[in-house]
Design an enzyme around this catalytic site. Structure first.
Site, short mmCIF file in Angstrom:
data_model
loop_
_atom_site.label_atom_id
_atom_site.label_comp_id
_atom_site.label_asym_id
_atom_site.label_seq_id
_atom_site.Cartn_x
_atom_site.Cartn_y
_atom_site.Cartn_z
N ASP A 45 0.87 -1.17 0.00
CA ASP A 45 0.00 0.00 0.00
C ASP A 45 0.91 1.22 0.00
O ASP A 45 1.63 1.47 0.97
CB ASP A 45 -0.89 -0.02 1.24
CG ASP A 45 -1.78 1.21 1.36
OD1 ASP A 45 -1.64 2.16 0.55
OD2 ASP A 45 -2.62 1.26 2.29
N SER A 84 3.86 10.14 -14.32
CA SER A 84 3.16 11.41 -14.17
C SER A 84 1.98 11.38 -15.15
O SER A 84 1.27 10.38 -15.23
CB SER A 84 4.12 12.58 -14.45
OG SER A 84 3.47 13.82 -14.37
N TYR A 140 -5.86 16.33 -9.26
CA TYR A 140 -5.01 15.39 -10.00
C TYR A 140 -3.80 16.11 -10.58
O TYR A 140 -2.66 15.65 -10.45
CB TYR A 140 -5.84 14.74 -11.11
CG TYR A 140 -5.13 13.64 -11.87
CD1 TYR A 140 -4.90 12.40 -11.28
CD2 TYR A 140 -4.73 13.83 -13.19
CE1 TYR A 140 -4.26 11.38 -11.99
CE2 TYR A 140 -4.10 12.82 -13.90
CZ TYR A 140 -3.88 11.60 -13.30
OH TYR A 140 -3.24 10.60 -14.00
N LYS A 146 0.32 15.68 -9.88
CA LYS A 146 1.27 15.35 -10.94
C LYS A 146 2.29 16.46 -11.15
O LYS A 146 3.47 16.18 -11.41
CB LYS A 146 0.51 15.05 -12.24
CG LYS A 146 -0.41 13.85 -12.17
CD LYS A 146 0.36 12.56 -11.84
CE LYS A 146 -0.53 11.33 -11.93
NZ LYS A 146 0.21 10.08 -11.63
N THR A 199 -6.91 2.50 -20.26
CA THR A 199 -6.65 1.86 -18.97
C THR A 199 -7.92 1.92 -18.13
O THR A 199 -9.00 2.28 -18.61
CB THR A 199 -5.51 2.58 -18.23
OG1 THR A 199 -5.95 3.90 -17.88
CG2 THR A 199 -4.27 2.67 -19.11
#
Length: 284
Positions: free
Chosen positions: A57, A135, A149, A153, A184
């Site tokens: 984790d 990234s 988000y 990044k 994905t």
């Protein structure tokens, strides 16, 4: 040394992480594939003599250290670390709960920091290694509905740029991977969280954006298996790039950002260049 390298891949239980682990195995490397649920990792990759599935984790330093220790006990070294695990808290900034914003940073920034901090002593001792960190084009260019988000990044980008010269004297290199849109699981319910609409001013734009992204899920142009094999090719090269835009859309994002920065540098060049202290008067 042989051509076989020892890889440690985070987030290998699904999505891009599974493809990366499989590509490394196909190339003849040994892989420590990690995820919160190692059974899921094994189910996704199948049995392989060079595969070790380990629970990890990224937000739990103790779990991270235990996984790294297990990898070293099994293989004696770690040659390639792939910081891949991450998630996505979407939404307009005002509607993102502070706890969600912090959770985004905890996973996407502090997660890779935790893993890299545990792996670097191993790589320093062996005076070699490559730290690959995923990234995003969101780490190059921000956009609406992605403030948390993109913040995570962008922070990864600055950390990695600063880390690179610190560890170069020990034979350790870094590579940032900035994918565009790949097919994905990032936009699935397992990886993306949307805030509940609470502000009327954002309601319609939120509805439109969520609908569009749901429609995009599973239709993205990038092939993650091709990315994974290209990544293995780059890691095996003598000079892996410091940054790698993955996908034609990522290359376009790099070019657009470069043009924007040049235009911004020129926009007020005279004013920007006039801010030094005035020269001291010459003494008599």
């Amino acid at each position: 040394m042989t051509d076989k390298k020892i890889w440690l891949v985070t987030g290998a239980g699904r999505g891009m992480g599974t493809d990366i682990a499989r590509a490394a195995l196909d190339a003849g490397h040994a892989v420590v594939a990690t995820g919160r649920n190692p059974d899921r990792v094994t189910a996704g990759l199948g049995a392989h003599e060079d595969l070790l599935a380990v629970a990890l984790d990224v937000t739990d330093p103790a779990s991270v250290q235990a996984a790294v220790d297990t990898a070293v006990q099994r293989y004696g070294r770690i040659d390639v670390l792939v910081n891949n695990a991450g998630n996505f808290y979407a939404g307009f900034f005002e509607e993102l709960a502070p706890t969600d914003f912090r959770a985004q940073i905890e996973t996407n920034l502090f997660g890779p920091l935790n893993v890299t901090r545990a792996v670097l002593p191993v790589m320093r001792a062996q005076r070699s290694g490559l730290v690959v960190t995923f990234s995003s084009t969101a780490g190059i260019t921000g956009g609406e509905f992605t403030s948390a988000y993109a913040a995570s990044k962008f922070a990864l980008e600055g950390w990695n740029e600063s880390l690179t010269p610190e560890i170069a004297p020990f034979g350790i290199r870094t590579m940032l991977v900035e994918p565009g849109f790949f097919r994905t699981e990032l936009l699935t319910e397992d990886s993306t969280r949307y805030p509940e609409p609470t502000i009327d001013d954002y309601a319609e734009r939120t509805r439109q954006t969520v609908t569009a992204w749901h429609g995009m899920n599973g239709q993205q142009g990038g092939d993650p298996a091709k990315l994974a094999h290209a990544l293995v090719q780059l890691t095996d090269s003598d000079t892996p790039p410091l940054r790698w835009p993955a996908g034609a859309d990522a290359v376009a994002a790099f070019e657009q950002k470069a043009h924007q920065l040049l235009a911004q540098a020129d926009a007020h060049r005279d004013l920007s260049s006039s801010l030094a202290h005035d020269a001291a008067p010459a003494s008599a």
